[in-house]
Each structure stands twice: as C-alpha cells, then as structure tokens.
Design a protein around this motif. Structure first.
Motif, mmCIF file in Angstrom:
data_model
loop_
_atom_site.group_PDB
_atom_site.id
_atom_site.type_symbol
_atom_site.label_atom_id
_atom_site.label_comp_id
_atom_site.label_asym_id
_atom_site.label_seq_id
_atom_site.Cartn_x
_atom_site.Cartn_y
_atom_site.Cartn_z
ATOM 1 N N HIS A 1 0.812 -1.223 0.000
ATOM 2 C CA HIS A 1 0.000 0.000 0.000
ATOM 3 C C HIS A 1 0.840 1.265 0.000
ATOM 4 N N SER A 2 2.132 1.145 0.216
ATOM 5 C CA SER A 2 3.007 2.323 0.143
ATOM 6 C C SER A 2 3.795 2.344 -1.170
ATOM 7 N N THR B 1 5.001 6.889 7.055
ATOM 8 C CA THR B 1 4.816 8.326 7.254
ATOM 9 C C THR B 1 5.291 9.155 6.070
ATOM 10 N N ARG B 2 5.847 8.523 5.067
ATOM 11 C CA ARG B 2 6.297 9.216 3.863
ATOM 12 C C ARG B 2 5.317 8.959 2.720
ATOM 13 N N PRO B 3 5.397 9.795 1.680
ATOM 14 C CA PRO B 3 4.543 9.538 0.507
ATOM 15 C C PRO B 3 4.871 8.189 -0.124
ATOM 16 N N ARG B 4 3.940 7.689 -0.897
ATOM 17 C CA ARG B 4 4.141 6.416 -1.605
ATOM 18 C C ARG B 4 5.404 6.474 -2.456
ATOM 19 N N ALA B 5 6.107 5.378 -2.528
ATOM 20 C CA ALA B 5 7.345 5.322 -3.294
ATOM 21 C C ALA B 5 7.113 5.439 -4.787
ATOM 22 N N ASP B 6 5.930 5.026 -5.256
ATOM 23 C CA ASP B 6 5.644 5.059 -6.687
ATOM 24 C C ASP B 6 5.023 6.371 -7.145
ATOM 25 N N GLY B 7 4.861 7.317 -6.233
ATOM 26 C CA GLY B 7 4.338 8.637 -6.582
ATOM 27 C C GLY B 7 2.833 8.724 -6.738
ATOM 28 N N ARG B 8 2.144 7.598 -6.621
ATOM 29 C CA ARG B 8 0.686 7.604 -6.727
ATOM 30 C C ARG B 8 0.065 8.170 -5.460
ATOM 31 N N PRO B 9 -1.150 8.684 -5.567
ATOM 32 C CA PRO B 9 -1.799 9.203 -4.347
ATOM 33 C C PRO B 9 -2.181 8.067 -3.400
ATOM 34 N N THR C 1 7.910 2.823 10.457
ATOM 35 C CA THR C 1 7.477 4.202 10.705
ATOM 36 C C THR C 1 7.866 5.123 9.554
ATOM 37 N N PRO C 2 9.117 5.103 9.081
ATOM 38 C CA PRO C 2 9.435 5.960 7.933
ATOM 39 C C PRO C 2 8.670 5.574 6.664
ATOM 40 N N ILE C 3 8.439 4.299 6.471
ATOM 41 C CA ILE C 3 7.703 3.844 5.287
ATOM 42 C C ILE C 3 6.272 4.354 5.314
#
Length: 186
Positions: free
Chosen positions: A114-115, A177-185, A173-175
C-alpha cells in the motif's frame, strides 16, 4: 474437499466450545476431533510447496504462522487427553503463534504494497519474524520441559514479542509516514 473439511472441523470445534459445558470441551471425547482437525490443516499446508518459500520471508513467515494452527490443535488434544500441556500453552500456540506471527507478516506485506514499495523485507524484519516465532515457541516449550523456569520462559517470550513488534515500528514508521514510493496518491 480438503479445504472444506479442514474449515468444517474448526467450525465444529467452535460450536463445541460455544454450546457444550467446559468439562465436555476439555475431556477425552473431543480428542479425536482435535486430531482430525490438526491432521487436515497440516495436510492442507503440505500442499503449499513450502520449500519454494524459504527465500521469501514474507511467505515463510505466513506459512510458519499457519503451522501453529495444527500445533495448537494437537496441544488441545493433548490437554484434553490429560497430558501435561495446559490450556494456556495450547491457546498460546494458537494466539501468540498463529495470530501474532500472521499479523506481523501481513502488516509487513500490506504496508509495503500500500506504500508502493516492492514486497521484499530486509534482515531486521526477517529477524522480527524469527523473534515473534521464537516468542510463541518459548512461551510453550520452556514451561513444558523446564517447569522450574516457567517465569523466565514467559519473560523471554514477552521480550522477544516486544522486540519483534518494536523492530516493525522502527523499520516501518518511515515507510508509513512518507509519501508512496511510486508517486501515486494514497
């Protein structure tokens, strides 16, 4: 038929627990049902090509989690047959072993997906899987084989459990709390 039979035995056990008095659920008469259920779930698991999952911690953790179901059912059979396995030991195989390991494996996998990250974990999460499995195992094995060290077994188990889920929080936690790695919303 195997899928249906394996699940049907669990439903039957649940009905026994809900409808029968406690002394009937923990007596010798229910032992065959526990053994049949354990056997069916173990047979079901043997069809999963387990050797092919060894290189993938996100898979072997889930397979080992599932293995605690037949182990817990066999422990319930042993308890009901009057062997020196407590109801607490059997329930910890099912709860701490199966559910605790399954939850950790699934939240690790789902959080990556999901991230927008690859479904691969590193050494720390692999270690967390090993720790949660060790926690469930210690919780049962130490009191069973070394009763004088029961409190130590419980404490080691609790520390391993805390370390396993602590590793998850540290790594994820860092995974999360940051935006998705693939740039999708999302």
């Amino acid at each position: 038929w195997l899928e249906r039979a394996a699940l049907a035995t669990l439903w039957l056990i649940l009905l026994c627990w809900l409808l029968l008095p406690t002394q009937w659920v923990t007596c010798i008469y229910i032992v065959p049902l526990y053994i049949v259920a354990a056997s069916l779930h173990l047979w079901r698991q043997l069809h999963w090509h387990l050797p092919s999952t060894i290189a993938h911690p996100l898979l072997w953790s889930l397979h080992l989690a599932y293995l605690f179901i037949p182990l817990g059912l066999l422990a319930l059979a042993a308890h009901s047959a009057g062997l020196p396995i407590t109801l607490s030991m059997a329930s910890h195989l099912l709860s701490a072993g199966c559910m605790g390991t399954m939850i950790l494996g699934m939240i690790a996998r789902v959080s990556l997906g999901h991230s927008g990250r690859a479904l691969q974990v590193g050494r720390r999460i692999t270690g967390a899987f090993a720790l949660v499995i060790a926690a469930a195992t210690m919780r049962v094995v130490i009191p069973l084989f070394w009763p004088a060290y029961t409190l130590h077994g419980w404490n080691f188990s609790a520390l391993a459990w805390i370390a396993a889920y602590g590793l998850f929080v540290w790594v994820y936690t860092p995974i999360l709390t940051r935006p998705r790695a693939d740039g999708r919303p999302g």
